[in-house]
Motif scaffolding. Structure first.
Motif, PDB file in Angstrom:
ATOM      1  N   GLY A  68      -1.704  10.709   5.891  1.00 50.82           N
ATOM      2  CA  GLY A  68      -2.044  11.112   4.612  1.00 50.82           C
ATOM      3  C   GLY A  68      -2.613  12.674   4.362  1.00 50.82           C
ATOM      4  N   ASN A  69      -3.195  13.700   3.835  1.00 54.55           N
ATOM      5  CA  ASN A  69      -3.487  14.881   3.324  1.00 54.55           C
ATOM      6  C   ASN A  69      -3.255  15.943   4.898  1.00 54.55           C
ATOM      7  OD1 ASN A  69      -5.866  14.751   4.595  1.00 54.55           O
ATOM      8  ND2 ASN A  69      -6.920  15.445   2.928  1.00 54.55           N
ATOM      9  N   GLY A  70      -3.413  15.877   5.756  1.00 48.64           N
ATOM     10  CA  GLY A  70      -3.093  16.057   7.236  1.00 48.64           C
ATOM     11  C   GLY A  70      -4.559  16.091   7.916  1.00 48.64           C
ATOM     12  N   ALA A  71      -5.132  16.664   7.084  1.00 43.91           N
ATOM     13  CA  ALA A  71      -6.387  17.195   8.137  1.00 43.91           C
ATOM     14  C   ALA A  71      -6.559  16.985   9.308  1.00 43.91           C
ATOM     15  CB  ALA A  71      -7.773  16.179   7.250  1.00 43.91           C
TER      16      ALA A  71
ATOM     17  N   THR B  43       0.726  -0.995   0.352  1.00 40.98           N
ATOM     18  CA  THR B  43       0.246   0.275  -0.094  1.00 40.98           C
ATOM     19  C   THR B  43       0.461   0.906  -0.096  1.00 40.98           C
ATOM     20  OG1 THR B  43      -1.504  -1.532   0.990  1.00 40.98           O
ATOM     21  CG2 THR B  43      -1.779   1.088   1.306  1.00 40.98           C
ATOM     22  N   ALA B  44       0.548   2.010  -1.089  1.00 36.23           N
ATOM     23  CA  ALA B  44       1.257   3.128  -0.759  1.00 36.23           C
ATOM     24  C   ALA B  44       1.422   4.243   0.049  1.00 36.23           C
ATOM     25  CB  ALA B  44       0.373   4.564  -2.369  1.00 36.23           C
ATOM     26  N   THR B  45       0.451   4.498   0.706  1.00 32.46           N
ATOM     27  CA  THR B  45       0.783   5.233   2.204  1.00 32.46           C
ATOM     28  C   THR B  45       1.457   5.132   3.259  1.00 32.46           C
ATOM     29  OG1 THR B  45      -1.597   4.533   3.149  1.00 32.46           O
ATOM     30  CG2 THR B  45      -1.718   6.615   2.086  1.00 32.46           C
ATOM     31  N   MET B  46       2.257   2.973   2.598  1.00 39.89           N
ATOM     32  CA  MET B  46       2.585   2.321   4.467  1.00 39.89           C
ATOM     33  C   MET B  46       3.968   3.102   3.926  1.00 39.89           C
ATOM     34  SD  MET B  46       0.014   2.945   6.720  1.00 39.89           S
ATOM     35  CE  MET B  46      -0.966   3.968   5.602  1.00 39.89           C
ATOM     36  N   SER B  47       4.646   3.015   3.033  1.00 43.03           N
ATOM     37  CA  SER B  47       6.094   2.566   2.489  1.00 43.03           C
ATOM     38  C   SER B  47       6.544   4.047   1.254  1.00 43.03           C
ATOM     39  CB  SER B  47       6.479   1.677   2.037  1.00 43.03           C
ATOM     40  OG  SER B  47       7.620   0.856   2.000  1.00 43.03           O
ATOM     41  N   SER B  48       7.642   4.475   1.666  1.00 45.52           N
ATOM     42  CA  SER B  48       8.302   5.841   1.033  1.00 45.52           C
ATOM     43  C   SER B  48       9.403   5.241   0.734  1.00 45.52           C
ATOM     44  CB  SER B  48       8.621   7.051   1.644  1.00 45.52           C
ATOM     45  OG  SER B  48       8.744   6.924   2.707  1.00 45.52           O
ATOM     46  N   ALA B  49       9.930   3.989   1.301  1.00 50.10           N
ATOM     47  CA  ALA B  49      10.428   2.750   0.881  1.00 50.10           C
ATOM     48  C   ALA B  49      10.234   2.379  -0.847  1.00 50.10           C
ATOM     49  CB  ALA B  49      11.218   2.069   1.677  1.00 50.10           C
TER      50      ALA B  49
ATOM     51  N   PHE C 128       6.006  18.572   9.462  1.00 46.75           N
ATOM     52  CA  PHE C 128       5.691  16.944   8.640  1.00 46.75           C
ATOM     53  C   PHE C 128       6.856  16.671   8.023  1.00 46.75           C
ATOM     54  CE2 PHE C 128       1.430  19.527   8.105  1.00 46.75           C
ATOM     55  CZ  PHE C 128       0.495  18.324   8.410  1.00 46.75           C
ATOM     56  N   HIS C 129       6.662  15.301   7.842  1.00 44.31           N
ATOM     57  CA  HIS C 129       8.025  14.855   7.284  1.00 44.31           C
ATOM     58  C   HIS C 129       7.631  13.620   6.082  1.00 44.31           C
ATOM     59  CE1 HIS C 129      11.082  16.145  10.811  1.00 44.31           C
ATOM     60  NE2 HIS C 129       9.901  16.172  11.393  1.00 44.31           N
ATOM     61  N   HIS C 130       8.414  13.354   5.459  1.00 44.87           N
ATOM     62  CA  HIS C 130       8.307  12.722   4.083  1.00 44.87           C
ATOM     63  C   HIS C 130       8.440  11.410   4.470  1.00 44.87           C
ATOM     64  CE1 HIS C 130       8.333  11.434  -0.306  1.00 44.87           C
ATOM     65  NE2 HIS C 130       6.893  11.380   0.355  1.00 44.87           N
ATOM     66  N   LEU C 131       7.790  10.605   4.789  1.00 48.99           N
ATOM     67  CA  LEU C 131       8.143   9.090   6.195  1.00 48.99           C
ATOM     68  C   LEU C 131       7.366   7.916   6.275  1.00 48.99           C
ATOM     69  CD1 LEU C 131      10.740  10.371   8.867  1.00 48.99           C
ATOM     70  CD2 LEU C 131      11.229   9.930   7.186  1.00 48.99           C
TER      71      LEU C 131
ATOM     72  N   GLY D 212      -4.267  22.273  20.094  1.00 47.81           N
ATOM     73  CA  GLY D 212      -4.026  22.219  21.379  1.00 47.81           C
ATOM     74  C   GLY D 212      -2.580  21.900  21.635  1.00 47.81           C
ATOM     75  N   PHE D 213      -2.731  21.021  20.222  1.00 47.18           N
ATOM     76  CA  PHE D 213      -1.605  19.143  21.064  1.00 47.18           C
ATOM     77  C   PHE D 213      -0.428  19.798  19.720  1.00 47.18           C
ATOM     78  CE2 PHE D 213      -5.822  17.174  21.913  1.00 47.18           C
ATOM     79  CZ  PHE D 213      -5.330  16.243  22.884  1.00 47.18           C
ATOM     80  N   ASN D 214       0.939  19.570  20.245  1.00 44.28           N
ATOM     81  CA  ASN D 214       1.460  19.737  19.796  1.00 44.28           C
ATOM     82  C   ASN D 214       2.115  18.304  18.477  1.00 44.28           C
ATOM     83  OD1 ASN D 214       4.602  20.841  18.554  1.00 44.28           O
ATOM     84  ND2 ASN D 214       6.060  20.054  20.688  1.00 44.28           N
ATOM     85  N   ILE D 215       1.439  18.433  17.511  1.00 38.99           N
ATOM     86  CA  ILE D 215       2.070  17.519  15.856  1.00 38.99           C
ATOM     87  C   ILE D 215       2.971  17.426  15.679  1.00 38.99           C
ATOM     88  CG2 ILE D 215       0.614  16.671  14.328  1.00 38.99           C
ATOM     89  CD1 ILE D 215      -1.006  16.470  17.225  1.00 38.99           C
ATOM     90  N   THR D 216       3.893  16.173  14.949  1.00 38.62           N
ATOM     91  CA  THR D 216       4.489  16.518  14.442  1.00 38.62           C
ATOM     92  C   THR D 216       4.002  15.332  13.218  1.00 38.62           C
ATOM     93  OG1 THR D 216       6.309  16.579  15.742  1.00 38.62           O
ATOM     94  CG2 THR D 216       7.007  15.403  13.832  1.00 38.62           C
ATOM     95  N   ALA D 217       3.827  14.819  12.238  1.00 31.95           N
ATOM     96  CA  ALA D 217       3.554  14.060  11.613  1.00 31.95           C
ATOM     97  C   ALA D 217       4.208  13.390  10.543  1.00 31.95           C
ATOM     98  CB  ALA D 217       2.181  14.497  10.574  1.00 31.95           C
ATOM     99  N   ILE D 218       4.337  12.403   9.844  1.00 33.78           N
ATOM    100  CA  ILE D 218       4.676  10.970   9.039  1.00 33.78           C
ATOM    101  C   ILE D 218       3.515  11.085   7.344  1.00 33.78           C
ATOM    102  CG2 ILE D 218       6.829  10.743  10.065  1.00 33.78           C
ATOM    103  CD1 ILE D 218       6.310   7.963  10.256  1.00 33.78           C
ATOM    104  N   GLU D 219       4.430  11.292   5.903  1.00 33.99           N
ATOM    105  CA  GLU D 219       3.644  10.309   5.490  1.00 33.99           C
ATOM    106  C   GLU D 219       4.117  10.131   4.744  1.00 33.99           C
ATOM    107  OE1 GLU D 219       0.949   8.796   3.335  1.00 33.99           O
ATOM    108  OE2 GLU D 219       0.110   9.516   4.852  1.00 33.99           O
ATOM    109  N   PRO D 220       4.479   8.492   3.304  1.00 35.30           N
ATOM    110  CA  PRO D 220       5.184   8.479   2.824  1.00 35.30           C
ATOM    111  C   PRO D 220       5.116   8.929   1.164  1.00 35.30           C
ATOM    112  CG  PRO D 220       4.123   6.912   3.244  1.00 35.30           C
ATOM    113  CD  PRO D 220       3.406   7.808   4.316  1.00 35.30           C
ATOM    114  N   ASP D 221       3.195   9.245   1.346  1.00 36.41           N
ATOM    115  CA  ASP D 221       2.791   9.584  -0.267  1.00 36.41           C
ATOM    116  C   ASP D 221       2.336  10.976  -0.800  1.00 36.41           C
ATOM    117  OD1 ASP D 221       0.776   8.747  -2.913  1.00 36.41           O
ATOM    118  OD2 ASP D 221       0.294  11.075  -1.513  1.00 36.41           O
TER     119      ASP D 221
END
Length: 226
Positions: free
Chosen positions: A61-64, A13-19, A98-101, A73-82
């Motif tokens: 995903g699209n960050g929604a 599945t694409a969303t799960m692996s940028s490798a 955001f990180h492309h991971l 108010g949460f301190n969010i870091t997010a990763i998405e390989p797509d």
């Protein structure tokens, strides 16, 4: 998380692996999916109950969802390989880191967090243990893992059978579709096998026993946190 597993094949599945070569999950909009609407209230309630501030959103995903949690108010870091989903997320939610991971990538650039949230992701994974390995690396000692995924239980499964909706439900020809179907029992056993204890298994969207999604709250066992 468990023993190392070789990288999944390109059809994962694409969303799960940028490798892997296949990365196009099909994100083309910044609008929240239906699951964001009904999972957000359950997730924010869990985060508040556990006093979480720093949160890693895995497979954003699209960050929604990330954007909504950040606004709360949460301190969010997010990763998405797509790539396209990552670009949409970054452009529409500039206050989120955001990180492309993806879950199959090395992630030394990430820190540790009070909570790791992964909403409607694990059902897409060729190797779902990769998500728990990532969580084990990046959770604080007392941190929690919060998952949502489509819910399956006896009564709901029976209704799908009686109404002849399984074929439409599975969507086998869809690129990036659901390849893992989870019940409370299989999720609890999976978590235990990967060094996590389930603190809560419930649901979100609609009502029991026809929940749209399962809500999972888990924590690493003490021996896994050392």
């Amino acid at each position: 998380m468990s023993s190392s597993v070789s990288s999944p094949p390109a059809k994962d599945t694409a969303t799960m692996s940028s490798a892997t070569p296949q990365q196009d999950y099909g994100w083309d909009s910044s609008l929240p999916t239906n699951s964001v609407e009904y999972c957000l209230s359950a997730i924010k309630r869990v985060l508040a109950e556990h006093g979480c501030q720093s949160v890693l959103d895995v497979g954003c995903g699209n960050g929604a969802m990330s954007g909504r949690l950040n606004a709360l108010g949460f301190n969010i870091t997010a990763i998405e390989p797509d790539q396209q989903g990552f670009e949409i997320a970054k452009n529409n939610h500039p206050d989120v880191d955001f990180h492309h991971l993806g879950v199959y990538d090395d992630t030394p650039q990430l820190g540790t967090y009070d909570a790791i949230v992964s909403s409607e992701v694990i059902e897409h994974l060729y190797d779902p243990a990769a998500l728990l390995r990532l969580a084990s690396r990046h959770l604080n000692k007392s941190g929690i893992l919060v998952l949502t995924c489509p819910y399956y239980g006896y009564t709901k499964n029976l209704l799908l059978s009686l109404t002849n909706r399984w074929d439409d439900h599975h969507q086998p020809s869809r690129v990036g579709g659901h390849i893992k179907l989870w019940s409370h029992e299989t999720m609890r056993a999976f978590l235990l096998s990967e060094g996590f204890d389930a603190l809560k298994l419930s649901g979100a969207g609609r009502f029991w026993p026809f929940w749209a999604s399962m809500l999972v709250v888990a924590r690493k066992r003490p021996e896994m946190s050392r």
